[in-house]
Scaffold this active site. Structure first.
Site, PDB file in Angstrom:
ATOM      1  N   ASP A 286       0.863  -1.159   0.000  1.00 23.55           N
ATOM      2  CA  ASP A 286       0.000   0.000   0.000  1.00 23.55           C
ATOM      3  C   ASP A 286       0.919   1.234   0.000  1.00 23.55           C
ATOM      4  O   ASP A 286       2.107   1.108   0.323  1.00 23.55           O
ATOM      5  CB  ASP A 286      -0.842  -0.095   1.285  1.00 23.55           C
ATOM      6  N   ASP A 288      -0.037   5.151   1.032  1.00 28.71           N
ATOM      7  CA  ASP A 288      -0.194   6.068   2.174  1.00 28.71           C
ATOM      8  C   ASP A 288      -0.294   5.301   3.490  1.00 28.71           C
ATOM      9  O   ASP A 288      -1.109   4.383   3.628  1.00 28.71           O
ATOM     10  CB  ASP A 288      -1.448   6.924   1.998  1.00 28.71           C
ATOM     11  N   ASP A 469      -2.090  -0.326   5.796  1.00 29.95           N
ATOM     12  CA  ASP A 469      -2.429   0.250   7.106  1.00 29.95           C
ATOM     13  C   ASP A 469      -3.907   0.566   7.271  1.00 29.95           C
ATOM     14  O   ASP A 469      -4.347   0.913   8.362  1.00 29.95           O
ATOM     15  CB  ASP A 469      -1.672   1.568   7.300  1.00 29.95           C
TER      16      ASP A 469
HETATM   17  O1  LIG Z   1      -4.342   2.889  -0.530  1.00 30.57           O
HETATM   18  P1  LIG Z   1      -3.448   3.998  -0.112  1.00 30.57           P
HETATM   19  O2  LIG Z   1      -2.236   4.117  -0.969  1.00 30.57           O
HETATM   20  O3  LIG Z   1      -3.102   3.954   1.345  1.00 30.57           O
HETATM   21  O4  LIG Z   1      -4.331   5.296  -0.338  1.00 30.57           O
HETATM   22  C1  LIG Z   1      -5.429   5.591   0.530  1.00 30.57           C
HETATM   23  C2  LIG Z   1      -5.737   7.049   0.430  1.00 30.57           C
HETATM   24  O5  LIG Z   1      -4.507   7.701   0.730  1.00 30.57           O
HETATM   25  C3  LIG Z   1      -4.478   9.102   0.635  1.00 30.57           C
HETATM   26  O6  LIG Z   1      -5.217   9.613   1.729  1.00 30.57           O
HETATM   27  C4  LIG Z   1      -4.649   9.271   2.983  1.00 30.57           C
HETATM   28  O7  LIG Z   1      -3.320   9.807   3.070  1.00 30.57           O
HETATM   29  C5  LIG Z   1      -3.252  11.241   3.080  1.00 30.57           C
HETATM   30  C6  LIG Z   1      -1.778  11.634   3.089  1.00 30.57           C
HETATM   31  O8  LIG Z   1      -1.113  11.083   4.186  1.00 30.57           O
HETATM   32  C7  LIG Z   1      -4.010  11.770   4.286  1.00 30.57           C
HETATM   33  O9  LIG Z   1      -3.979  13.197   4.294  1.00 30.57           O
HETATM   34  C8  LIG Z   1      -5.460  11.280   4.241  1.00 30.57           C
HETATM   35  O10 LIG Z   1      -6.155  11.682   5.396  1.00 30.57           O
HETATM   36  C9  LIG Z   1      -5.508   9.792   4.121  1.00 30.57           C
HETATM   37  O11 LIG Z   1      -6.830   9.307   3.967  1.00 30.57           O
HETATM   38  C10 LIG Z   1      -4.988   9.528  -0.716  1.00 30.57           C
HETATM   39  O12 LIG Z   1      -5.087  10.928  -0.744  1.00 30.57           O
HETATM   40  C11 LIG Z   1      -6.310   8.880  -1.086  1.00 30.57           C
HETATM   41  O13 LIG Z   1      -6.642   9.190  -2.419  1.00 30.57           O
HETATM   42  C12 LIG Z   1      -6.187   7.377  -0.965  1.00 30.57           C
HETATM   43  O14 LIG Z   1      -7.437   6.779  -1.245  1.00 30.57           O
END
Ligand SMILES: O=P(O)(O)OC[C@H]1O[C@H](O[C@H]2O[C@H](CO)[C@@H](O)[C@H](O)[C@H]2O)[C@H](O)[C@@H](O)[C@@H]1O
Length: 528
Positions: A286, A288, A469
């Site tokens: 993953d 983020d 995560d």
């Molecule tokens: O599947 P992932 O790669 O973990 O993506 C999930 C989402 O991640 C991002 O949002 C998350 O991370 C941001 C930066 O740390 C944070 O600000 C936010 O609150 C989190 O939800 C991304 O912007 C999304 O598009 C993804 O779906």
């Protein structure tokens, strides 16, 4: 889907479960069977030549289960020889493996077994380990028994030495001077060590001699585990026969654990190494919260150069893919790693190395719905301070991390109203985020399965890993529950998970990936 339970264990009925080792906890039955065959065939061939009789090899399918399986080694030798009408001198414990005595043949079999164990290592049945963890949660004790005098080495090799409250193995039996199966003595000794009455204990066995011993000991429940197509034979003594311990439920304990309860993937790296012994990994990551820490603004989630290099190093040694909720182009750009696979928009958008497009579950039909929802969301949420609408090709994220707590509900109500207007989308959650995506049965788990198939990794010799995560990563963890290793990255919230291990943060993720790369590098050098 886990199989439907055949039997449910409850604390009201039982205080302990006593597990046989080979074939129930560890996958060594085939190693034993092969060692017995090698020893007996060599002996039988020589015996036939000496006596002028015809050579009839040892039949693993019939003779191993009937005369040898589950019994102390010397009894196995004696019972099999008796079945063939062969008489040998008994010999003694000091006999060498070359001697044609009962003790000598036992030593010879043991030597073959140890060579195989050293070479291949013992494996464990994960469903059995899971059952023991569930029993622990309920305060039901567990013991391991074995007729084998090598049991300690086998348990260590399978990484389960510490799992049981007590153990009675072949060495203990010798010391206690107790009889082997089908006598119930080892089970009774284990029950006594645990301080439980046999009627309040369960015996789990895969050998005919073992279920017979359990029944003879007056145990409350005898479960036969049919690993050798012998359900009818086991059912002569077992109260119930299952094909795997995944079919045994524990009353009041679900299959899921919480992230806080999981063992550390770093502390248990030796277990992971054991599972990788005859397999190669494929690593799915993953983005983020896993490769980068969670930050206030999505555009600021930058991967460190150190992490990037580690992922690159690993990708030289095995297949690596990043499976993200982000837009495909966005995550590729942020990660900046060439020569790996990417799945964006929670797996709706997949590309191979050098951006080569791969087939995927098409969300293209839903683009007009997503466009419409995006406009509506922008319009409705523009007055709410801190909201950020992030359009991905096949999903829309509404971020509320920077929105005042008392306004969170208002954000969600607006998202729900848009969802009501644009019906072909569905809402999912994540870390301070609501997402709208095509209402199709497609998620990170399905994308992972698709990638495994497409990349020809859905194979016995591949051990897939998924590190993530967030809630959306659980679909992938579930997919790997039976065939790989899910590792969750912990945060402040303790939630249910399908993962098997945990890491504390992205620093630990990097260390874990580096350890994996080092292991593969070592292996590559060894095989040169
Ligand atoms: O599947 P992932 O790669 O973990 O993506 C999930 C989402 O991640 C991002 O949002 C998350 O991370 C941001 C930066 O740390 C944070 O600000 C936010 O609150 C989190 O939800 C991304 O912007 C999304 O598009 C993804 O779906």
């Amino acid at each position: 889907m886990p199989p439907s339970p055949v039997v449910t264990l409850s604390k009201d009925d039982f205080d302990a479960v006593i597990f046989d080792m080979d074939g129930v906890v560890t996958r060594t039955a085939h190693v034993h069977a092969a060692a017995w065959k090698k020893m007996f065939d060599a002996f039988l061939e020589g015996y036939a030549a000496r006596t002028g009789s015809s050579f009839k090899p040892f039949d693993v399918a019939k003779e191993y289960t009937r005369y040898v399986d589950g019994k102390p080694r010397l009894d196995g030798v004696r019972d099999f020889l008796a079945s063939r009408g062969i008489e040998l001198p008994e010999g003694g414990p000091d006999d060498s493996p070359e001697q044609d005595t009962v003790y000598g043949l036992g030593e010879r079999k043991n030597a073959f077994f140890n060579v195989q164990l050293e070479k291949k290592g013992a494996k464990r049945y994960d469903s059995t380990v899971e059952l023991i963890h569930k029993l622990k949660k309920l305060g039901i004790k567990s013991a391991i028994i074995s007729a084998s005098r090598n049991a300690r080495a086998v348990l260590k090799s399978a990484g389960v030495s510490e799992l049981f409250d007590t153990r009675v193995d072949g060495l203990d039996a010798q010391e206690l001077g107790i009889a082997g199966k089908p006598a119930p003595d080892v089970f009774l000794a284990a029950a006594e060590k645990l301080g439980v009455e046999p009627q309040r204990a369960v015996v789990v066995e895969d050998a005919q001699s073992g279920v017979e011993a359990g029944r003879a000991g007056g145990f409350g429940l005898v479960i036969g585990v049919d690993r050798a197509d012998q359900a009818d034979e086991l059912a002569r003594f077992a109260h119930v026969v299952v094909s795997d311990l995944a079919e045994v439920a524990v009353d009041g304990v679900t299959d899921e654990t919480t992230t806080g309860e999981l063992p550390s993937a770093l502390d248990h790296f030796n277990h992971i190494e054991i599972r990788l012994k005859s397999k190669r990994p494929a690593v799915f990551l993953d983005y983020d919260g896993t490769l980068t820490p969670i930050v206030e603004r999505p555009e600021d989630a930058r991967i460190t150069e150190e992490m990037r290099q580690t992922v690159r190093d690993l990708a030289k040694l095995c297949t690596v893919a990043i499976v993200s909720g982000r837009d495909l182009q966005d995550v590729r750009h942020l990660a900046g790693i060439e020569d790996i696979y990417y799945a964006g928009s929670h797996g709706f958008d997949i590309a191979g190395p050098a951006g080569k497009k791969m087939e995927y579950q098409s969300g293209t039909d839903y683009l007009p719905d997503l466009d419409r929802a995006e406009k509506e969301l922008e319009k409705r949420l523009e007055c709410l301070d801190g909201v950020q609408v992030e359009r991905k090709k096949f999903a829309i994220a509404v971020h509320f991390r920077r929105v005042a707590e008392e306004k969170h509900l208002e954000v969600e109500e607006n998202v729900d109203q848009v969802l009501a207007q644009v019906k072909r989308l569905r809402k999912t959650g994540g870390k301070k985020i609501f997402e709208l995506r095509p209402d199709i049965d497609w998620d990170k788990g399905k994308a992972l399965d698709y990638l495994l198939e497409k990349l020809d990794l859905n194979k016995r010799d591949v051990l897939p890993f998924y590190l993530g995560d967030d809630l959306t990563d659980e679909d992938a963890m579930r997919e790997l529950k039976e065939r790989g290793i899910g590792i969750t990255v912990r945060d402040d919230e303790d939630r249910r998970t399908q993962a098997a291990y945990a890491l504390e943060d992205t620093c630990e993720v990097r260390i874990f990936l580096q350890k994996l790369a080092d292991l593969l590098e070592e292996r590559a050098q060894e095989s040169e």
